[in-house]
Motif scaffolding. Structure first.
Motif, PDB file in Angstrom:
ATOM      1  N   TRP A 220       3.267  30.890  -3.422  1.00  0.00           N
ATOM      2  CA  TRP A 220       3.129  32.325  -3.130  1.00  0.00           C
ATOM      3  C   TRP A 220       3.278  33.098  -4.426  1.00  0.00           C
ATOM      4  O   TRP A 220       4.320  33.026  -5.071  1.00  0.00           O
ATOM      5  CB  TRP A 220       4.190  32.732  -2.101  1.00  0.00           C
ATOM      6  CG  TRP A 220       4.230  34.197  -1.798  1.00  0.00           C
ATOM      7  CD1 TRP A 220       3.179  35.060  -1.758  1.00  0.00           C
ATOM      8  CD2 TRP A 220       5.395  34.980  -1.490  1.00  0.00           C
ATOM      9  NE1 TRP A 220       3.603  36.318  -1.430  1.00  0.00           N
ATOM     10  CE2 TRP A 220       4.957  36.307  -1.258  1.00  0.00           C
ATOM     11  CE3 TRP A 220       6.747  34.694  -1.357  1.00  0.00           C
ATOM     12  CZ2 TRP A 220       5.835  37.331  -0.929  1.00  0.00           C
ATOM     13  CZ3 TRP A 220       7.627  35.719  -1.029  1.00  0.00           C
ATOM     14  CH2 TRP A 220       7.169  37.018  -0.817  1.00  0.00           C
ATOM     15  N   ASN A 221       2.217  33.758  -4.811  1.00  0.00           N
ATOM     16  CA  ASN A 221       2.288  34.608  -5.991  1.00  0.00           C
ATOM     17  C   ASN A 221       2.593  36.020  -5.507  1.00  0.00           C
ATOM     18  O   ASN A 221       1.730  36.699  -4.939  1.00  0.00           O
ATOM     19  CB  ASN A 221       0.944  34.554  -6.737  1.00  0.00           C
ATOM     20  CG  ASN A 221       1.016  35.303  -8.047  1.00  0.00           C
ATOM     21  OD1 ASN A 221       1.709  36.321  -8.156  1.00  0.00           O
ATOM     22  ND2 ASN A 221       0.319  34.806  -9.040  1.00  0.00           N
TER      23      ASN A 221
ATOM     24  N   SER B  25       0.363  38.856  -7.155  1.00  0.00           N
ATOM     25  CA  SER B  25      -1.033  39.019  -6.729  1.00  0.00           C
ATOM     26  C   SER B  25      -1.202  38.891  -5.216  1.00  0.00           C
ATOM     27  O   SER B  25      -2.295  39.058  -4.696  1.00  0.00           O
ATOM     28  CB  SER B  25      -1.897  37.963  -7.417  1.00  0.00           C
ATOM     29  OG  SER B  25      -1.573  36.686  -6.873  1.00  0.00           O
ATOM     30  N   SER B  26      -0.119  38.549  -4.516  1.00  0.00           N
ATOM     31  CA  SER B  26      -0.131  38.316  -3.057  1.00  0.00           C
ATOM     32  C   SER B  26      -0.928  37.081  -2.654  1.00  0.00           C
ATOM     33  O   SER B  26      -1.188  36.879  -1.470  1.00  0.00           O
ATOM     34  CB  SER B  26      -0.696  39.518  -2.287  1.00  0.00           C
ATOM     35  OG  SER B  26       0.001  40.651  -2.586  1.00  0.00           O
ATOM     36  N   ASP B  27      -1.348  36.276  -3.630  1.00  0.00           N
ATOM     37  CA  ASP B  27      -2.096  35.065  -3.280  1.00  0.00           C
ATOM     38  C   ASP B  27      -1.154  34.038  -2.677  1.00  0.00           C
ATOM     39  O   ASP B  27      -0.043  33.835  -3.174  1.00  0.00           O
ATOM     40  CB  ASP B  27      -2.748  34.457  -4.531  1.00  0.00           C
ATOM     41  CG  ASP B  27      -3.997  35.217  -4.903  1.00  0.00           C
ATOM     42  OD1 ASP B  27      -4.581  35.846  -4.007  1.00  0.00           O
ATOM     43  OD2 ASP B  27      -4.367  35.197  -6.102  1.00  0.00           O
ATOM     44  N   ILE B  28      -1.637  33.388  -1.621  1.00  0.00           N
ATOM     45  CA  ILE B  28      -0.827  32.357  -0.977  1.00  0.00           C
ATOM     46  C   ILE B  28      -1.662  31.080  -0.878  1.00  0.00           C
ATOM     47  O   ILE B  28      -2.851  31.140  -0.542  1.00  0.00           O
ATOM     48  CB  ILE B  28      -0.357  32.807   0.421  1.00  0.00           C
ATOM     49  CG1 ILE B  28       0.641  33.954   0.273  1.00  0.00           C
ATOM     50  CG2 ILE B  28       0.273  31.658   1.186  1.00  0.00           C
ATOM     51  CD1 ILE B  28       1.214  34.463   1.567  1.00  0.00           C
ATOM     52  N   PHE B  29      -1.033  29.960  -1.239  1.00  0.00           N
ATOM     53  CA  PHE B  29      -1.704  28.665  -1.080  1.00  0.00           C
ATOM     54  C   PHE B  29      -0.976  27.888  -0.001  1.00  0.00           C
ATOM     55  O   PHE B  29       0.261  27.881   0.040  1.00  0.00           O
ATOM     56  CB  PHE B  29      -1.665  27.891  -2.406  1.00  0.00           C
ATOM     57  CG  PHE B  29      -1.833  26.411  -2.200  1.00  0.00           C
ATOM     58  CD1 PHE B  29      -3.106  25.868  -2.063  1.00  0.00           C
ATOM     59  CD2 PHE B  29      -0.723  25.581  -2.089  1.00  0.00           C
ATOM     60  CE1 PHE B  29      -3.246  24.504  -1.828  1.00  0.00           C
ATOM     61  CE2 PHE B  29      -0.868  24.226  -1.859  1.00  0.00           C
ATOM     62  CZ  PHE B  29      -2.133  23.681  -1.732  1.00  0.00           C
TER      63      PHE B  29
ATOM     64  N   LYS C 268      -7.740  32.436   5.095  1.00  0.00           N
ATOM     65  CA  LYS C 268      -7.081  32.768   3.826  1.00  0.00           C
ATOM     66  C   LYS C 268      -5.662  33.192   4.180  1.00  0.00           C
ATOM     67  O   LYS C 268      -5.459  34.228   4.819  1.00  0.00           O
ATOM     68  CB  LYS C 268      -7.842  33.905   3.134  1.00  0.00           C
ATOM     69  CG  LYS C 268      -7.313  34.206   1.740  1.00  0.00           C
ATOM     70  CD  LYS C 268      -8.222  35.187   1.043  1.00  0.00           C
ATOM     71  CE  LYS C 268      -7.677  35.760  -0.248  1.00  0.00           C
ATOM     72  NZ  LYS C 268      -6.366  35.450  -0.671  1.00  0.00           N
TER      73      LYS C 268
ATOM     74  N   SER D 170      -1.917  34.601   4.448  1.00  0.00           N
ATOM     75  CA  SER D 170      -1.279  35.832   3.982  1.00  0.00           C
ATOM     76  C   SER D 170       0.081  35.957   4.682  1.00  0.00           C
ATOM     77  O   SER D 170       0.361  35.219   5.621  1.00  0.00           O
ATOM     78  CB  SER D 170      -2.137  37.044   4.348  1.00  0.00           C
ATOM     79  OG  SER D 170      -2.224  37.126   5.756  1.00  0.00           O
TER      80      SER D 170
ATOM     81  N   SER E 240       4.334  37.184 -13.777  1.00  0.00           N
ATOM     82  CA  SER E 240       4.205  37.224 -12.324  1.00  0.00           C
ATOM     83  C   SER E 240       5.244  36.312 -11.681  1.00  0.00           C
ATOM     84  O   SER E 240       5.624  35.297 -12.246  1.00  0.00           O
ATOM     85  CB  SER E 240       2.818  36.767 -11.917  1.00  0.00           C
ATOM     86  OG  SER E 240       2.702  35.392 -12.194  1.00  0.00           O
TER      87      SER E 240
ATOM     88  N   GLN F 171       6.189  33.733  -8.916  1.00  0.00           N
ATOM     89  CA  GLN F 171       5.570  32.819  -7.971  1.00  0.00           C
ATOM     90  C   GLN F 171       6.655  31.991  -7.316  1.00  0.00           C
ATOM     91  O   GLN F 171       7.682  31.720  -7.918  1.00  0.00           O
ATOM     92  CB  GLN F 171       4.613  31.887  -8.699  1.00  0.00           C
ATOM     93  CG  GLN F 171       3.573  32.630  -9.478  1.00  0.00           C
ATOM     94  CD  GLN F 171       2.475  31.703  -9.923  1.00  0.00           C
ATOM     95  OE1 GLN F 171       2.059  30.831  -9.178  1.00  0.00           O
ATOM     96  NE2 GLN F 171       2.018  31.883 -11.137  1.00  0.00           N
TER      97      GLN F 171
END
Ligand code: ADP
Length: 516
Positions: A164-165, A168-172, A188, A190, A256, A258
């Protein structure tokens, strides 16, 4: 025409190099690597044996051809960009995709070096290529196997991973994480998709955890429930830690944040744990009932006291009233005693009902000394009828512990009854139980029950707390094992030792609550 002149120039240059570095040039043919020289426009001027072997083109066929056309090169970046880099720095390294003469594709690790003339003018490029096709294939196969192992292991252990970044709100999500949250892998992920699955009762907990995590960049370790679209409930254990410092090498506000984490589906364990708790509670209840059975005579006797007093005082009251001139003051006094006796009897019945009831444990702040006294009231007649003397040595300062009262009573009653039973055959010395409470130096409340009985047979010492271990003909062997479950369940410890003279002492500790 120009090209052939150029090639001649390059070859001459190479020959010059060959004379100067005879041994090195010989090596060019010995090496398995493909080594060739080409003009800046790509026209091949030199083609070593390694190149013939690797690409299948003979020296005569290759020299004079445009390399990238001959080998149908695919570049990892635009060719102009690579050229610019070589001219500027004199070098380039990268991976190229080539085609052999027979049409089979190969990957090569390619190193380019700019060849310059006497006055520093760029003449051409020396290119050294080594075949990485096999290595790449092996790496790819390994990667695929590792990915398969990884996915399989995640699925077997029901543990998904995620990244979870926060910035940037990016989630893997790994495949298993998708599976646990019940989403298609095309989604995707979230925070919203997580929240959609969180059980309504746990939303506040998860929301505050996410907020705290994002702002404080702290480790996460929570367990919460998911409510799946089909109505089933899952329990997940989620752990994550921030990566910021690993990346930056130092805390840096601008880097950032993470998180990397794991989410475990612990539904089965949670259910098993709940079932275990349930059966332990059942067992404890059964054991309490059995103790009450053992104490039945005592209880009946104890109840007889207030009941007999009730009858007596009731009679007395009536007599005071039945007089020609009723004595109201005496009658009132008798009635007051009736009320007090009825209350005593009521309290006893409430105590017994408490022990006999089957309800889930409720922790509360308990005054330890008061619970000890109440436990003694339950076994009072039992001890009296077997000529056991009780000595109380209670902590002068009130001690408070957080526990379930019925459970705590059960532990103390068990220890006292065990002590009493260990003294049943003792005739040559006083039968004595000493009950102590103390606070030790580490802030633990201690309770000990010391008897003057037969003591513990050292051969049995290891097994006393095991369920169903008993040396008594009518024993169930559950008392001490239940005591241990209860004490440890409340964050304490229970142990025993033989006294230096006679008998044994059983003790347990519980965290004492601080009084502010
Ligand atoms: P039970 O009382 O049904 O045997 P417990 O688990 O309470 O079950 O006790 C297990 C065993 O531990 C007893 O059978 C006895 O051998 C031993 N024991 C317990 N308390 C004492 C004691 N105060 N002195 C000596 N032995 C004891």
């Amino acid at each position: 025409m120009f090209a052939s002149l150029f090639v001649t120039g390059l070859v001459r240059h190479l020959r010059d190099l060959a004379t100067a570095h005879h041994e090195q040039t010989g090596l060019l043919d010995l090496t398995h690597d493909a080594v060739f020289v080409r003009s800046l426009d790509g026209v091949i001027a030199y083609w070593n044996r390694g190149s013939e072997k690797l690409y299948g083109w003979g020296r005569d066929e290759a020299v004079g051809k445009i390399e990238h056309e001959l080998l149908r090169t695919q570049f990892p970046a635009p060719l102009d960009e690579i050229r610019r880099l070589v001219l500027a720095t004199g070098h380039w390294e990268g991976e190229l995709h080539h085609m052999r003469r027979d049409g089979t594709p190969i990957f090569v690790a390619s190193r380019w070096s700019l060849q310059k003339g006497r006055y520093g003018e760029p003449l051409g490029i020396l290119e050294i290529n080594s075949d990485t096709t096999e290595r790449k294939r092996a790496e790819e196969a390994l990667r695929r196997i590792q990915a398969a192992y990884f996915a399989e292991a995640q699925s077997l252990s029901m543990t998904g991973s995620f990244g979870w970044n926060v910035t940037s709100s990016d989630i893997f999500w790994s495949e298993e994480t998708y599976h646990i949250f019940g989403y298609e892998v095309t989604l995707k992920p979230s925070i919203a998709s997580v929240m959609e699955r969180v059980h309504p009762d746990d939303v506040a907990l998860v929301t505050s955890t996410i907020e705290r995590t994002a702002t404080q960049k702290s480790d996460v370790d929570i367990e919460h429930r998911l409510l799946m679209p089909d109505g089933t409930i899952k329990t997940v254990h989620l752990r994550a830690r921030p990566l910021t410092e690993w990346i930056a090498g130092k805390p840096d506000e601008t880097v950032s944040t993470q998180f990397v984490g794991a989410v475990m589906d612990v539904t089965a364990q949670t259910k098993a744990y709940a079932a275990l708790q349930e059966s332990q509670a059942e067992l404890a209840h059964a054991a309490r009932l059995s103790v009450l059975g053992e104490l039945a005579a005592s209880i009946a006797h104890e109840l007889n006291h207030p009941l007999a007093a009730l009858a007596m005082n009731g009679d007395a009251g009536l007599r005071w009233l039945d007089r020609a001139e009723p004595n109201i003051a005496e009658a009132s006094e008798a009635m007051r005693r009736v009320v007090a006796d009825a209350r005593r009897a009521g309290e006893m019945i409430a105590r017994i009902r408490g022990l006999a009831s089957r309800r889930s444990p409720q922790r509360a702040s308990l005054a330890l000394n008061e619970v000890i006294v109440e436990a003694l009231q339950c076994v009072h007649y039992e001890l009296q009828s077997t000529q056991i003397e009780v000595l109380l040595d209670l902590a002068p300062r009130p001690l408070t512990v957080l526990a379930d009262k019925v459970q705590l009573l059960q532990v103390i009653i068990n220890l006292i009854i065990n002590g009493a039973q260990a003294m049943a055959t003792v005739d040559d010395r006083p039968r004595q139980v000493v009950i102590r409470s103390r606070e030790n130096e580490t802030g633990q409340a201690l309770v000990s029950v010391q008897d003057s009985g037969v003591g513990i047979n050292p051969e049995h010492a290891d097994r006393l707390f095991e369920a169903f271990f008993t040396t008594k003909s009518s024993g169930m062997g559950l008392g001490l094992s239940i005591c241990r479950t209860i004490v440890e369940g409340n964050g304490g410890r229970i142990w025993m030792s033989n006294n230096s003279r006679r008998g044994a002492t059983f003790q347990f500790s519980l965290p004492a609550l601080r009084h502010s």
